[in-house]
Design a protein around this motif. Structure first.
Motif, short mmCIF file in Angstrom:
data_model
loop_
_atom_site.label_atom_id
_atom_site.label_comp_id
_atom_site.label_asym_id
_atom_site.label_seq_id
_atom_site.Cartn_x
_atom_site.Cartn_y
_atom_site.Cartn_z
N PRO A 1 41.46 31.57 44.42
CA PRO A 1 40.41 31.88 43.45
C PRO A 1 40.57 31.11 42.13
O PRO A 1 39.63 31.05 41.34
N LEU A 2 41.74 30.55 41.89
CA LEU A 2 41.98 29.83 40.63
C LEU A 2 41.46 28.40 40.67
O LEU A 2 40.85 27.92 39.73
N CYS A 3 41.70 27.71 41.78
CA CYS A 3 41.26 26.31 41.88
C CYS A 3 40.12 26.12 42.88
O CYS A 3 39.36 25.16 42.79
N GLY A 4 40.02 27.03 43.85
CA GLY A 4 38.96 26.94 44.85
C GLY A 4 39.11 25.79 45.83
O GLY A 4 38.17 25.47 46.55
N ILE A 5 40.29 25.18 45.88
CA ILE A 5 40.48 23.99 46.71
C ILE A 5 41.45 24.25 47.87
O ILE A 5 41.13 23.97 49.01
N GLU A 6 42.61 24.76 47.56
CA GLU A 6 43.67 24.93 48.56
C GLU A 6 43.68 26.37 49.09
O GLU A 6 43.16 27.28 48.46
N HIS A 7 44.34 26.55 50.23
CA HIS A 7 44.56 27.89 50.74
C HIS A 7 45.56 28.60 49.83
O HIS A 7 46.53 28.00 49.38
N GLU A 8 45.31 29.86 49.61
CA GLU A 8 46.15 30.64 48.72
C GLU A 8 47.43 31.06 49.43
O GLU A 8 47.41 31.58 50.54
N LYS A 18 55.13 38.38 50.19
CA LYS A 18 55.36 38.01 51.59
C LYS A 18 54.54 36.79 51.99
O LYS A 18 54.62 36.33 53.11
N GLY A 19 53.70 36.30 51.08
CA GLY A 19 52.90 35.12 51.35
C GLY A 19 51.60 35.41 52.07
O GLY A 19 50.96 34.51 52.60
N GLN A 20 51.20 36.67 52.12
CA GLN A 20 50.00 37.07 52.83
C GLN A 20 48.90 37.46 51.84
O GLN A 20 48.39 38.57 51.88
N VAL A 21 48.52 36.57 50.97
CA VAL A 21 47.62 36.86 49.87
C VAL A 21 46.28 37.42 50.35
O VAL A 21 45.81 38.43 49.85
N HIS A 22 45.69 36.78 51.31
CA HIS A 22 44.36 37.19 51.76
C HIS A 22 44.39 38.43 52.66
O HIS A 22 43.37 39.03 52.93
N ALA A 23 45.56 38.86 53.09
CA ALA A 23 45.68 39.98 54.01
C ALA A 23 45.37 41.33 53.36
O ALA A 23 45.20 42.32 54.04
N VAL A 24 45.30 41.38 52.04
CA VAL A 24 45.05 42.63 51.34
C VAL A 24 43.67 43.18 51.70
O VAL A 24 43.43 44.37 51.66
N GLY A 25 42.75 42.31 52.07
CA GLY A 25 41.44 42.74 52.50
C GLY A 25 40.37 42.67 51.42
O GLY A 25 39.21 42.90 51.69
N VAL A 26 40.75 42.37 50.20
CA VAL A 26 39.78 42.29 49.10
C VAL A 26 39.08 40.94 49.12
O VAL A 26 37.91 40.83 48.79
N VAL A 27 39.78 39.91 49.54
CA VAL A 27 39.26 38.55 49.50
C VAL A 27 38.87 38.10 50.90
O VAL A 27 39.66 38.17 51.82
N GLU A 28 37.65 37.64 51.01
CA GLU A 28 37.20 37.14 52.32
C GLU A 28 37.67 35.71 52.55
O GLU A 28 38.03 35.34 53.64
N SER A 29 37.65 34.92 51.51
CA SER A 29 38.04 33.52 51.62
C SER A 29 39.55 33.38 51.48
O SER A 29 40.18 34.11 50.72
#
Length: 150
Positions: free
Chosen positions: A31-38, A16-27
């Motif tokens: 996590p792969l490139c550390g540059i762009e929004h996931e 659904k495109g809501q990667v950070h919504a799972v609650g495990v990741v604060e940022s």
């Protein structure tokens, strides 16, 4: 390699495109490139990490086109890789293995702070796809010999 056969809630959230919504990741950074929004488009295959893997797999298959966004890649697959040919089978196995192993590496980075290089992941995918493709070829040959397959 055993790929999942069911869709877990985390994957549904990603889709659904809501990667950070799972609650495990604060940022919200990848996590792969550390540059762009996931996001799903970034993760598969706009991220420099995943793009390097996918572009090597495309070259290995003899495809010289650039990597595309996730939805564009899926649309391309529907139009160009839906047959029973070795090329179509190899492409489908490649995209599944690529998405699975990139997602697995992303999760390992987030939960265990362990990472694999894009070269390691590419090697794993090539080994799996080569095995799958050669097995498919052998099976197709046997089925043709026994008049079970056109």
């Amino acid at each position: 390699m055993n790929f999942p056969t069911t869709v877990d809630p985390t994957w549904q959230t990603i889709h659904k495109g809501q990667v950070h919504a799972v609650g495990v990741v604060e940022s919200k950074l990848c996590p792969l490139c550390g540059i762009e929004h996931e996001s799903i488009d970034h993760h598969f295959f706009q991220c420099s990490f995943s793009s390097s893997i996918w572009s090597k797999l495309l070259l290995w298959q003899g495809d010289r086109r650039p990597t595309m966004k996730w939805q564009e890649e899926i649309q391309w697959a529907v139009l160009n890789a839906n047959g029973k040919s070795v090329k179509a089978t190899t492409y489908r196995a490649s995209i599944v293995a690529c998405a699975y192993l990139i997602w697995q590496d992303r999760n390992t980075r987030v939960t265990q702070q362990k990472r694999r290089s894009h070269e390691q992941i590419t090697r794993l995918i090539l080994q799996e796809v080569a095995c799958t493709s050669s097995l498919s070829l052998k099976l197709a040959s046997i089925m043709r010999e026994q008049n079970l397959y056109p």
